[in-house]
Design a protein around this motif. Structure first.
Motif, PDB file in Angstrom:
ATOM      1  N   ASN A  46      37.993  37.321  23.375  1.00  0.00           N
ATOM      2  CA  ASN A  46      37.062  35.421  23.306  1.00  0.00           C
ATOM      3  C   ASN A  46      35.891  35.818  23.738  1.00  0.00           C
ATOM      4  OD1 ASN A  46      37.732  34.757  25.250  1.00  0.00           O
ATOM      5  ND2 ASN A  46      38.712  32.962  24.755  1.00  0.00           N
ATOM      6  N   SER A  47      35.318  36.901  24.044  1.00  0.00           N
ATOM      7  CA  SER A  47      34.140  36.824  24.993  1.00  0.00           C
ATOM      8  C   SER A  47      33.637  35.576  25.637  1.00  0.00           C
ATOM      9  CB  SER A  47      33.489  37.206  23.172  1.00  0.00           C
ATOM     10  OG  SER A  47      33.851  38.168  23.028  1.00  0.00           O
ATOM     11  N   GLU A  48      34.704  34.388  26.305  1.00  0.00           N
ATOM     12  CA  GLU A  48      34.124  33.673  26.424  1.00  0.00           C
ATOM     13  C   GLU A  48      33.726  34.191  28.146  1.00  0.00           C
ATOM     14  OE1 GLU A  48      36.174  30.484  26.938  1.00  0.00           O
ATOM     15  OE2 GLU A  48      36.295  30.630  24.086  1.00  0.00           O
ATOM     16  N   HIS A  49      34.229  35.270  28.586  1.00  0.00           N
ATOM     17  CA  HIS A  49      34.919  35.311  30.322  1.00  0.00           C
ATOM     18  C   HIS A  49      34.467  36.866  30.720  1.00  0.00           C
ATOM     19  CE1 HIS A  49      36.639  31.941  30.599  1.00  0.00           C
ATOM     20  NE2 HIS A  49      35.973  31.161  31.423  1.00  0.00           N
ATOM     21  N   LYS A  50      33.935  37.079  31.516  1.00  0.00           N
ATOM     22  CA  LYS A  50      33.774  39.509  31.715  1.00  0.00           C
ATOM     23  C   LYS A  50      34.006  38.925  33.240  1.00  0.00           C
ATOM     24  CE  LYS A  50      29.117  39.149  32.615  1.00  0.00           C
ATOM     25  NZ  LYS A  50      27.710  39.894  32.281  1.00  0.00           N
ATOM     26  N   ALA A  51      34.924  40.078  33.473  1.00  0.00           N
ATOM     27  CA  ALA A  51      35.617  40.555  34.969  1.00  0.00           C
ATOM     28  C   ALA A  51      34.584  41.715  35.262  1.00  0.00           C
ATOM     29  CB  ALA A  51      36.823  41.381  35.225  1.00  0.00           C
ATOM     30  N   THR A  62      26.644  48.279  58.548  1.00  0.00           N
ATOM     31  CA  THR A  62      28.319  47.827  57.790  1.00  0.00           C
ATOM     32  C   THR A  62      28.549  48.575  56.496  1.00  0.00           C
ATOM     33  OG1 THR A  62      27.013  46.632  55.953  1.00  0.00           O
ATOM     34  CG2 THR A  62      27.808  45.551  57.798  1.00  0.00           C
ATOM     35  N   GLY A  63      29.790  48.653  55.821  1.00  0.00           N
ATOM     36  CA  GLY A  63      30.185  49.031  55.315  1.00  0.00           C
ATOM     37  C   GLY A  63      30.739  48.860  53.639  1.00  0.00           C
ATOM     38  N   VAL A  64      30.567  49.228  52.833  1.00  0.00           N
ATOM     39  CA  VAL A  64      30.820  48.792  51.066  1.00  0.00           C
ATOM     40  C   VAL A  64      31.847  48.257  51.191  1.00  0.00           C
ATOM     41  CG1 VAL A  64      28.708  50.464  50.577  1.00  0.00           C
ATOM     42  CG2 VAL A  64      30.990  51.530  49.899  1.00  0.00           C
ATOM     43  N   SER A  65      31.765  47.343  50.164  1.00  0.00           N
ATOM     44  CA  SER A  65      33.060  46.608  49.606  1.00  0.00           C
ATOM     45  C   SER A  65      33.577  47.289  48.175  1.00  0.00           C
ATOM     46  CB  SER A  65      34.245  45.648  49.718  1.00  0.00           C
ATOM     47  OG  SER A  65      32.377  45.240  49.985  1.00  0.00           O
ATOM     48  N   ALA A  66      34.970  47.500  47.662  1.00  0.00           N
ATOM     49  CA  ALA A  66      34.576  46.924  45.895  1.00  0.00           C
ATOM     50  C   ALA A  66      35.204  45.480  46.213  1.00  0.00           C
ATOM     51  CB  ALA A  66      35.586  48.153  45.343  1.00  0.00           C
ATOM     52  N   GLN A  67      34.206  44.867  45.013  1.00  0.00           N
ATOM     53  CA  GLN A  67      35.037  43.433  43.968  1.00  0.00           C
ATOM     54  C   GLN A  67      34.943  43.212  43.076  1.00  0.00           C
ATOM     55  OE1 GLN A  67      32.547  40.619  46.594  1.00  0.00           O
ATOM     56  NE2 GLN A  67      32.247  42.376  48.490  1.00  0.00           N
ATOM     57  N   ILE A  68      35.087  42.216  42.875  1.00  0.00           N
ATOM     58  CA  ILE A  68      35.870  41.563  41.180  1.00  0.00           C
ATOM     59  C   ILE A  68      35.286  40.391  41.433  1.00  0.00           C
ATOM     60  CG2 ILE A  68      37.280  41.681  39.285  1.00  0.00           C
ATOM     61  CD1 ILE A  68      38.931  43.817  40.141  1.00  0.00           C
ATOM     62  N   ALA A  69      34.036  40.094  40.459  1.00  0.00           N
ATOM     63  CA  ALA A  69      34.497  38.385  40.032  1.00  0.00           C
ATOM     64  C   ALA A  69      34.680  38.553  38.635  1.00  0.00           C
ATOM     65  CB  ALA A  69      32.927  38.430  40.791  1.00  0.00           C
ATOM     66  N   ALA A  95      38.425  51.631  43.964  1.00  0.00           N
ATOM     67  CA  ALA A  95      38.505  49.854  42.603  1.00  0.00           C
ATOM     68  C   ALA A  95      39.730  49.862  41.668  1.00  0.00           C
ATOM     69  CB  ALA A  95      37.475  50.243  41.748  1.00  0.00           C
ATOM     70  N   PRO A  96      40.655  49.156  41.244  1.00  0.00           N
ATOM     71  CA  PRO A  96      41.607  49.338  40.597  1.00  0.00           C
ATOM     72  C   PRO A  96      41.516  49.397  39.199  1.00  0.00           C
ATOM     73  CG  PRO A  96      41.433  46.741  40.961  1.00  0.00           C
ATOM     74  CD  PRO A  96      40.492  47.813  42.272  1.00  0.00           C
ATOM     75  N   ARG A  97      41.821  49.299  38.499  1.00  0.00           N
ATOM     76  CA  ARG A  97      41.356  49.672  37.207  1.00  0.00           C
ATOM     77  C   ARG A  97      42.015  47.580  36.612  1.00  0.00           C
ATOM     78  NH1 ARG A  97      44.580  50.483  31.432  1.00  0.00           N
ATOM     79  NH2 ARG A  97      43.213  49.803  30.359  1.00  0.00           N
ATOM     80  N   VAL A  98      41.147  47.272  35.319  1.00  0.00           N
ATOM     81  CA  VAL A  98      41.005  45.883  35.507  1.00  0.00           C
ATOM     82  C   VAL A  98      41.261  45.794  33.393  1.00  0.00           C
ATOM     83  CG1 VAL A  98      40.033  43.859  35.968  1.00  0.00           C
ATOM     84  CG2 VAL A  98      39.147  45.333  37.191  1.00  0.00           C
ATOM     85  N   ARG A  99      41.768  44.735  33.587  1.00  0.00           N
ATOM     86  CA  ARG A  99      42.214  44.071  32.198  1.00  0.00           C
ATOM     87  C   ARG A  99      42.243  43.269  31.856  1.00  0.00           C
ATOM     88  NH1 ARG A  99      47.347  45.705  29.868  1.00  0.00           N
ATOM     89  NH2 ARG A  99      48.903  46.779  31.541  1.00  0.00           N
ATOM     90  N   TRP A 100      41.777  42.666  30.206  1.00  0.00           N
ATOM     91  CA  TRP A 100      42.292  41.714  29.969  1.00  0.00           C
ATOM     92  C   TRP A 100      43.645  41.398  29.444  1.00  0.00           C
ATOM     93  CZ3 TRP A 100      39.921  37.133  31.415  1.00  0.00           C
ATOM     94  CH2 TRP A 100      39.185  37.090  32.223  1.00  0.00           C
ATOM     95  N   ILE A 101      45.051  40.329  29.997  1.00  0.00           N
ATOM     96  CA  ILE A 101      45.763  40.563  28.850  1.00  0.00           C
ATOM     97  C   ILE A 101      45.573  40.035  27.912  1.00  0.00           C
ATOM     98  CG2 ILE A 101      48.186  39.976  29.045  1.00  0.00           C
ATOM     99  CD1 ILE A 101      47.819  42.358  31.115  1.00  0.00           C
ATOM    100  N   SER A 102      45.080  38.628  28.132  1.00  0.00           N
ATOM    101  CA  SER A 102      45.029  37.423  27.360  1.00  0.00           C
ATOM    102  C   SER A 102      43.327  37.104  27.602  1.00  0.00           C
ATOM    103  CB  SER A 102      45.724  36.881  26.972  1.00  0.00           C
ATOM    104  OG  SER A 102      46.498  35.600  28.038  1.00  0.00           O
ATOM    105  N   ASN A 103      42.943  35.828  27.202  1.00  0.00           N
ATOM    106  CA  ASN A 103      42.417  35.049  27.074  1.00  0.00           C
ATOM    107  C   ASN A 103      42.062  34.407  28.710  1.00  0.00           C
ATOM    108  OD1 ASN A 103      40.553  36.182  25.023  1.00  0.00           O
ATOM    109  ND2 ASN A 103      41.109  33.793  23.828  1.00  0.00           N
TER     110      ASN A 103
END
Length: 138
Positions: A46-51, A62-69, A95-103
């Motif tokens: 629904n284009s309201e949010h984004k990962a 310091t090391g680098v990190s993979a993050q999701i918001a 980094a893992p694959r990220v996908r929306w199952i629903s809104n």
């Protein structure tokens, strides 16, 4: 000006002003030492949010990190940590694959193994978004 006033002003500058100036310079110099580099953004249907999948790097010590918001789709990623997922390593490697199952549900396609610094199961206050983890599709 009398000598005692000059001495008092000198001591005030030396014992109050100089430490305050040093503290201010330290705070100024260390603010914003970390930076975020966006690697991928995935819009909800629904284009309201984004990962947002990004790399956080705080310099050579310091090391680098993979993050999701998860953020609103019209917002830009701020210089903050991921609000749902953080793991050590470069996003290209871990980094893992990220996908929306629903809104209202985001799937992070990586099983949890305890190496994560953060792995939230939901995001939001009123309209919560459920976050699930695991290999492959569900």
């Amino acid at each position: 000006m009398k000598v005692w006033k000059r001495v008092a002003i000198s001591f005030a500058i030396l014992f109050v002003g100089v430490p305050l100036a040093i503290a201010g310079l330290f705070i100024y110099a260390t603010t914003g030492m970390c930076g975020n580099q966006v690697y991928d953004e995935v819009l909800s249907s629904n284009s309201e949010h984004k990962a947002v999948l990004f790399q956080k790097d705080c310099g050579a010590t310091t090391g680098v990190s993979a993050q999701i918001a998860i953020i609103d789709s019209d917002d830009e990623l701020e210089n903050e940590s991921g609000n749902i997922y953080i793991i050590d390593g470069h996003p290209k490697e871990v980094a893992p694959r990220v996908r929306w199952i629903s809104n209202t549900e985001l799937r992070i396609e990586r099983g949890l193994n305890g190496s994560e610094y953060k792995a939230e199961s939901s995001w939001g206050f009123l309209d919560k978004i459920k976050v699930t983890y695991g290999e492959g599709s569900s």
